[in-house]
Design an enzyme around this catalytic site. Structure first.
Site, PDB file in Angstrom:
ATOM      1  N   CYS A   1      -1.647  -0.986  12.672  1.00 24.51           N
ATOM      2  CA  CYS A   1      -2.714  -0.558  13.596  1.00 24.51           C
ATOM      3  C   CYS A   1      -2.217   0.568  14.482  1.00 24.51           C
ATOM      4  CB  CYS A   1      -3.145  -1.732  14.486  1.00 24.51           C
ATOM      5  SG  CYS A   1      -4.586  -2.611  13.890  1.00 24.51           S
TER       6      CYS A   1
ATOM      7  N   ARG B   1       1.244  -6.162  10.939  1.00 27.66           N
ATOM      8  CA  ARG B   1      -0.127  -5.648  11.041  1.00 27.66           C
ATOM      9  C   ARG B   1      -0.303  -4.836  12.316  1.00 27.66           C
ATOM     10  NH1 ARG B   1      -3.548  -3.110  10.278  1.00 27.66           N
ATOM     11  NH2 ARG B   1      -5.660  -3.427   9.483  1.00 27.66           N
TER      12      ARG B   1
END
Lengths: 161, 108, 276
Positions: free
Chosen positions: C237, C233
């Site tokens: 980002c 993740r």
């Protein structure tokens, strides 16, 4: 906004490529591939095939559909179809057709039920390429067809890293 | 060690009871519309296109699936308990590969 | 091409991050924190991504059967008792029943390894077990085996509050993580804090920003259509703000994980969660 005249050559598409975080294609990525999508007419065509004519009518009481109003991600949209039927030998739902008006392939799945099901309800998770109507056509043992229809808004996130 | 399908059925049920069956299978459900990022060629479609469920050899449920079914397909439905025996689940992939699972049920 | 890049970056910020465009903040709607259903995932001013989820996504997380992450967890349950490597040991050989031995353990990760004097995540610890005690190959960070095992271990702390230690030997790592969190980076020149502290509850295009809490990882993410790690993740980002992502398990991301867990201190562990 003035930025549109910044510089020739910065097309909107290119900007999306840079700014759109690549998820502009998120929900549709797996589904579109440049192919034309189904239209409501295609779906009606499929329904006509099932009933042998445009006789079927929408009856959202007979065919209840549970779908999110807003699907956060078109890749996994939970759906439950419940048909009001005693599901006995004499009176039962034979088949539930699940269709998506805005997908490249309108037919999503076809479920075969029987009086042994006891209850005419199915759940699944489906892919939706964009905001659209999802249609469930319940085919009864006597040939009647009832239609459920529900609109689902498919959001496409801006931060889907 | 591959991931096995998960199936939820009751071990026992009363005669005439209608129970819910939940299933979830590990599968990418490759639509055939995605391109390989490196080669630019289409990744061939490979989905579980059919699911069949029998209850003591009688067909109780089947699903014909298209690429519009999500990855790791979850499907649930109902069965009316009539007699003790076996419920057999079978999934068929485009490649012809078959996954089967059996669950026992005692009906009182 | 510096000017071009600057222009693109300026436009991007305005277009992508609607909050940066001023007027677009018209529709900010904080997640409904009074909904009784989300209460468990709110502690003081902190809330997890569960709160931001649509109700249908919460339904999937709330039922361990419906949650697809459990396909991985079940696989890990079989791996737990399967001997692997030259030492002929399995996880079970040393740790017995995970529901007993792992209970509460992951709530304090990342933590300092006593002998190695370095900061480790649950994934690092699993591979130390594999290499040093089982004498077998480490698992890849994003492999099904690692994701499943990390989920199995972490879920033994479900509903327990996160409680990481950031003092003593962990302090330099914590400082490094904090620095990462506030460091502007990438073509969009944004730091973690700009989205997840200053603008949580606001929208980025159609997406609601969360506080970026790490308590539900590994998570079954619909976008990924599989289970994925916290560090995956982070990479997403970083790519979104047009920054060069680090690799999973690097000291940078490990320190960042510590900082995020410190932010989440008190929130319950909810691994394996379900997100959009």
């Amino acid at each position: 906004m003035a930025h549109l005249s910044f510089k020739p050559g910065i097309t909107r598409r290119r900007l999306l490529g840079v700014a759109g975080t690549g998820v502009a294609s998120l929900a549709g990525a797996a589904l579109t591939g440049g192919t034309a999508r189904a239209t409501p007419d295609d779906v009606q065509g499929e329904i006509n095939k099932i009933v042998g004519g445009p006789a079927a009518r929408v009856d959202n009481d007979k065919v209840k559909m549970k779908l999110p109003q807003i699907a956060e991600n078109g890749r996994t949209v939970p759906v439950t179809v419940t048909v009001d039927s005693p599901q006995t030998d004499k009176d039962y739902v034979k088949r539930i057709h699940l269709l998506a008006e805005g997908n490249p392939v309108p037919v999503v799945a076809v479920f075969d039920l029987s009086p042994l099901s006891g209850k005419a309800e199915i759940s699944a998770r489906i892919r939706l390429a964009k905001t659209q109507n999802v249609v469930a056509a319940a085919e009864m043992n006597n040939g009647d067809v009832f239609i459920g229809k529900k609109s689902v808004k498919v959001t496409i996130g801006g931060c889907g890293g | 060690m591959a991931k096995k399908p998960r199936i939820k059925t009751p071990a026992t049920a009363k005669q005439g009871e209608v129970f819910q069956v939940k299933t979830i299978v590990s599968h990418k459900m490759e639509t055939g519309r995605r391109k390989d990022k490196k080669t630019g060629t289409n990744i061939p479609r490979n989905i579980l296109n059919r699911m069949e469920v029998t209850y003591n050899d009688r067909s109780v449920f089947a699903a014909h699936m298209e690429p519009g079914i999500s990855a790791n397909p979850y499907v649930s439905f109902y069965i009316k308990a009539t007699e003790s025996g076996e419920i057999v689940f079978k999934w068929t992939e485009d490649s012809g590969a078959v996954i089967t699972e059996t669950r026992k049920i005692t009906v009182k | 091409m510096k000017i071009y890049q600057t222009l693109v970056a300026a436009f991007s910020v305005a277009a992508v991050l609607s909050f940066a465009a001023g007027s677009a903040v018209a529709e900010p709607k904080d997640p409904d924190l009074t909904d009784p259903r989300v209460k468990r995932y709110i502690v003081g001013e902190k809330y997890s991504g569960y709160v931001v989820n649509e109700p249908e996504t919460r339904d999937i997380q709330d039922d361990d059967f419906q949650n697809p992450a459990f396909l991985w967890v079940e696989q890990a349950q079989s791996l737990w008792s399967k001997a692997d490597g030259k030492a002929g040991k399995s996880c079970e050989s040393c740790h017995g029943n995970p529901e007993v031995s792992m209970k509460g353990s992951s709530a304090s990760y990342p933590k300092i390894h006593k002998k190695k004097k370095t900061l480790l995540t649950v994934e690092h610890q699993i591979n130390i077990c594999r290499e040093e005690y089982m004498k077998t190959k480490p698992w890849k960070w994003e492999s099904d085996q690692m994701l499943g095992m990390s989920a199995l271990v972490r879920m033994q702390s479900r509903d327990m509050p996160v409680n990481v230690n950031v003092g003593g030997e962990a302090k330099p790592y914590f400082e490094k993580g904090r620095e990462f969190y506030f460091q502007r980076r990438g073509q969009l020149d944004l730091a973690c804090t700009h989205c997840h502290v200053d603008n949580h509850g606001n929208k980025v295009r159609s997406e609601k920003l969360s506080q970026g809490m790490p308590t539900g990882f590994p998570t079954y993410r619909m976008k990924w259509q599989k289970l994925g790690s916290l560090h995956r993740r982070f990479r997403g980002c970083n790519k979104n703000i047009r920054a060069q992502p680090y690799k999973q398990g690097t000291p940078e991301y490990t320190a960042l994980e510590l900082y995020l867990m410190w932010r989440a201190n008190g929130l319950p562990v909810e691994s394996p969660s379900v997100r959009k």
